[in-house]
Scaffold this motif. Structure first.
Motif, PDB file in Angstrom:
ATOM      1  N   VAL A  58       1.542  47.446  21.555  1.00  7.16           N
ATOM      2  CA  VAL A  58       2.107  46.413  20.688  1.00  7.16           C
ATOM      3  C   VAL A  58       3.634  46.428  20.673  1.00  7.16           C
ATOM      4  CG1 VAL A  58       0.050  46.255  19.227  1.00  7.16           C
ATOM      5  CG2 VAL A  58       1.888  47.857  18.605  1.00  7.16           C
ATOM      6  N   HIS A  59       4.218  47.499  21.237  1.00  4.35           N
ATOM      7  CA  HIS A  59       5.681  47.563  21.318  1.00  4.35           C
ATOM      8  C   HIS A  59       6.073  48.459  22.490  1.00  4.35           C
ATOM      9  CE1 HIS A  59       9.843  47.487  19.973  1.00  4.35           C
ATOM     10  NE2 HIS A  59       9.883  48.776  20.286  1.00  4.35           N
ATOM     11  N   ILE A  60       7.066  47.998  23.252  1.00  6.39           N
ATOM     12  CA  ILE A  60       7.614  48.796  24.360  1.00  6.39           C
ATOM     13  C   ILE A  60       9.134  48.716  24.300  1.00  6.39           C
ATOM     14  CG2 ILE A  60       7.826  49.085  26.861  1.00  6.39           C
ATOM     15  CD1 ILE A  60       5.130  47.813  27.232  1.00  6.39           C
ATOM     16  N   ASP A  61       9.766  49.870  24.436  1.00  9.35           N
ATOM     17  CA  ASP A  61      11.219  49.962  24.537  1.00  9.35           C
ATOM     18  C   ASP A  61      11.494  50.837  25.755  1.00  9.35           C
ATOM     19  OD1 ASP A  61      13.960  49.904  23.991  1.00  9.35           O
ATOM     20  OD2 ASP A  61      13.828  51.603  22.620  1.00  9.35           O
ATOM     21  N   VAL A  62      12.116  50.264  26.793  1.00  9.51           N
ATOM     22  CA  VAL A  62      12.288  50.979  28.055  1.00  9.51           C
ATOM     23  C   VAL A  62      13.750  51.023  28.466  1.00  9.51           C
ATOM     24  CG1 VAL A  62      11.655  51.061  30.498  1.00  9.51           C
ATOM     25  CG2 VAL A  62      10.001  50.239  28.829  1.00  9.51           C
ATOM     26  N   ASP A  63      14.175  52.194  28.945  1.00 16.01           N
ATOM     27  CA  ASP A  63      15.471  52.354  29.587  1.00 16.01           C
ATOM     28  C   ASP A  63      15.221  52.554  31.072  1.00 16.01           C
ATOM     29  OD1 ASP A  63      17.168  52.236  27.312  1.00 16.01           O
ATOM     30  OD2 ASP A  63      16.650  54.309  26.827  1.00 16.01           O
ATOM     31  N   PHE A  64      15.732  51.620  31.890  1.00 15.43           N
ATOM     32  CA  PHE A  64      15.637  51.726  33.337  1.00 15.43           C
ATOM     33  C   PHE A  64      16.899  52.444  33.806  1.00 15.43           C
ATOM     34  CE2 PHE A  64      13.301  47.954  32.048  1.00 15.43           C
ATOM     35  CZ  PHE A  64      12.077  48.150  32.661  1.00 15.43           C
ATOM     36  N   LYS A  65      16.749  53.689  34.233  1.00 13.27           N
ATOM     37  CA  LYS A  65      17.911  54.523  34.528  1.00 13.27           C
ATOM     38  C   LYS A  65      18.348  54.448  35.986  1.00 13.27           C
ATOM     39  CE  LYS A  65      17.118  57.444  30.603  1.00 13.27           C
ATOM     40  NZ  LYS A  65      18.261  57.195  29.764  1.00 13.27           N
ATOM     41  N   LEU A  66      17.398  54.523  36.911  1.00 15.46           N
ATOM     42  CA  LEU A  66      17.686  54.466  38.342  1.00 15.46           C
ATOM     43  C   LEU A  66      16.581  53.685  39.040  1.00 15.46           C
ATOM     44  CD1 LEU A  66      18.714  58.193  38.954  1.00 15.46           C
ATOM     45  CD2 LEU A  66      20.244  56.211  39.061  1.00 15.46           C
ATOM     46  N   PRO A  67      16.897  52.997  40.133  1.00 15.22           N
ATOM     47  CA  PRO A  67      15.859  52.241  40.833  1.00 15.22           C
ATOM     48  C   PRO A  67      14.883  53.160  41.568  1.00 15.22           C
ATOM     49  CG  PRO A  67      17.920  52.129  42.041  1.00 15.22           C
ATOM     50  CD  PRO A  67      18.208  52.847  40.760  1.00 15.22           C
ATOM     51  N   SER A  68      13.685  52.675  41.751  1.00 15.42           N
ATOM     52  CA  SER A  68      12.674  53.359  42.559  1.00 15.42           C
ATOM     53  C   SER A  68      12.371  52.470  43.753  1.00 15.42           C
ATOM     54  CB  SER A  68      11.404  53.605  41.747  1.00 15.42           C
ATOM     55  OG  SER A  68      11.676  54.442  40.649  1.00 15.42           O
ATOM     56  N   ARG A  69      12.072  53.128  44.874  1.00 15.31           N
ATOM     57  CA  ARG A  69      11.926  52.418  46.137  1.00 15.31           C
ATOM     58  C   ARG A  69      10.535  52.604  46.732  1.00 15.31           C
ATOM     59  NH1 ARG A  69      17.000  53.864  45.361  1.00 15.31           N
ATOM     60  NH2 ARG A  69      18.695  52.535  46.065  1.00 15.31           N
ATOM     61  N   LEU A  70      10.210  51.713  47.620  1.00 14.16           N
ATOM     62  CA  LEU A  70       8.961  51.782  48.364  1.00 14.16           C
ATOM     63  C   LEU A  70       8.804  53.177  48.958  1.00 14.16           C
ATOM     64  CD1 LEU A  70       6.532  50.171  49.467  1.00 14.16           C
ATOM     65  CD2 LEU A  70       7.956  49.557  51.428  1.00 14.16           C
ATOM     66  N   GLY A  71       7.659  53.800  48.716  1.00 12.25           N
ATOM     67  CA  GLY A  71       7.378  55.132  49.235  1.00 12.25           C
ATOM     68  C   GLY A  71       7.680  56.266  48.285  1.00 12.25           C
ATOM     69  N   ASP A  72       8.487  56.023  47.238  1.00  8.26           N
ATOM     70  CA  ASP A  72       8.759  57.071  46.252  1.00  8.26           C
ATOM     71  C   ASP A  72       7.462  57.467  45.543  1.00  8.26           C
ATOM     72  OD1 ASP A  72      11.499  57.052  46.731  1.00  8.26           O
ATOM     73  OD2 ASP A  72      12.015  55.938  44.906  1.00  8.26           O
ATOM     74  N   VAL A  73       7.380  58.727  45.185  1.00  8.13           N
ATOM     75  CA  VAL A  73       6.272  59.186  44.352  1.00  8.13           C
ATOM     76  C   VAL A  73       6.850  59.493  42.978  1.00  8.13           C
ATOM     77  CG1 VAL A  73       4.496  60.937  43.987  1.00  8.13           C
ATOM     78  CG2 VAL A  73       4.983  60.113  46.309  1.00  8.13           C
ATOM     79  N   LEU A  74       6.412  58.722  41.992  1.00  9.06           N
ATOM     80  CA  LEU A  74       6.889  58.872  40.623  1.00  9.06           C
ATOM     81  C   LEU A  74       5.930  59.768  39.854  1.00  9.06           C
ATOM     82  CD1 LEU A  74       7.715  55.126  39.912  1.00  9.06           C
ATOM     83  CD2 LEU A  74       9.306  56.910  40.621  1.00  9.06           C
ATOM     84  N   THR A  75       6.467  60.796  39.234  1.00 13.15           N
ATOM     85  CA  THR A  75       5.673  61.642  38.356  1.00 13.15           C
ATOM     86  C   THR A  75       5.890  61.156  36.939  1.00 13.15           C
ATOM     87  OG1 THR A  75       5.840  63.540  39.835  1.00 13.15           O
ATOM     88  CG2 THR A  75       5.272  63.993  37.529  1.00 13.15           C
ATOM     89  N   PHE A  76       4.821  60.652  36.349  1.00 14.80           N
ATOM     90  CA  PHE A  76       4.867  60.153  34.979  1.00 14.80           C
ATOM     91  C   PHE A  76       4.413  61.256  34.031  1.00 14.80           C
ATOM     92  CE2 PHE A  76       4.944  56.154  37.160  1.00 14.80           C
ATOM     93  CZ  PHE A  76       5.610  55.291  36.312  1.00 14.80           C
ATOM     94  N   ALA A  77       5.199  61.483  32.990  1.00 16.71           N
ATOM     95  CA  ALA A  77       4.845  62.416  31.929  1.00 16.71           C
ATOM     96  C   ALA A  77       4.606  61.613  30.658  1.00 16.71           C
ATOM     97  CB  ALA A  77       5.960  63.427  31.711  1.00 16.71           C
ATOM     98  N   LEU A  78       3.445  61.793  30.060  1.00 16.81           N
ATOM     99  CA  LEU A  78       3.092  61.126  28.806  1.00 16.81           C
ATOM    100  C   LEU A  78       3.105  62.176  27.709  1.00 16.81           C
ATOM    101  CD1 LEU A  78       0.208  58.630  28.191  1.00 16.81           C
ATOM    102  CD2 LEU A  78       0.520  60.591  26.693  1.00 16.81           C
ATOM    103  N   THR A  79       3.874  61.914  26.673  1.00 14.84           N
ATOM    104  CA  THR A  79       3.943  62.798  25.515  1.00 14.84           C
ATOM    105  C   THR A  79       3.610  62.003  24.269  1.00 14.84           C
ATOM    106  OG1 THR A  79       5.734  64.027  26.592  1.00 14.84           O
ATOM    107  CG2 THR A  79       5.420  64.395  24.228  1.00 14.84           C
ATOM    108  N   VAL A  80       2.718  62.529  23.460  1.00 17.05           N
ATOM    109  CA  VAL A  80       2.381  61.886  22.195  1.00 17.05           C
ATOM    110  C   VAL A  80       3.418  62.306  21.160  1.00 17.05           C
ATOM    111  CG1 VAL A  80       0.677  61.698  20.346  1.00 17.05           C
ATOM    112  CG2 VAL A  80      -0.075  61.797  22.730  1.00 17.05           C
TER     113      VAL A  80
END
Length: 135
Positions: A58-80
């Motif tokens: 119901v709400h999202i606040d995002v800071d886009f810090k650096l671009p990601s490119r084709l082929g990058d592997v992003l490690t997402f960390a979810l913290t409650v």
């Protein structure tokens, strides 16, 4: 904390080969689905079909810090951050090559379907709430 990797694929990027920002929101949803299934034991099929429930954002606040490119592997960390009566506040952070690419603060609400096709915010079942708090 819950972690998962997502490889940036062609369907995620624009003509310049950079992740098109709305695709990050799709990745967020994938991370949340994997968390619900893998760590909580409540996959979206169980939530939607068996419990007639869901956890829409119901709400999202995002800071886009650096671009990601084709082929990058992003490690997402979810913290409650917080679990209320019906709301869940989480932080999602994507890292690649030791660089934070983006960080999002999301609020989700536990909802249940009502008769007649409606939906209402509902109290998170105690077992599910405990599992969320353990993340």
């Amino acid at each position: 904390m819950f972690n998962t990797d997502i490889k940036v694929r062609f369907n995620h990027v624009d003509f310049a080969g950079l992740v098109f920002y709305p695709r990050y929101f799709e990745m967020f949803n994938q991370v949340i689905e994997e968390w619900c299934e893998g760590q909580l034991g409540y996959d979206f099929q169980r939530l939607h079909e068996d419990l007639n429930a869901g956890v829409p954002v119901v709400h999202i606040d995002v800071d886009f810090k650096l671009p990601s490119r084709l082929g990058d592997v992003l490690t997402f960390a979810l913290t409650v951050e917080k679990v209320g009566r019906s709301s869940i506040s989480i932080v999602l952070e994507a890292v690649c090559d030791d660089e934070v690419r983006l960080k999002g603060n999301l609020t989700m609400v536990y909802i249940e379907k009502t008769g007649g096709g409606g939906i209402n915010a509902s109290e998170i079942p105690p077992e599910l709430k405990q599992l969320m708090l353990e993340t």
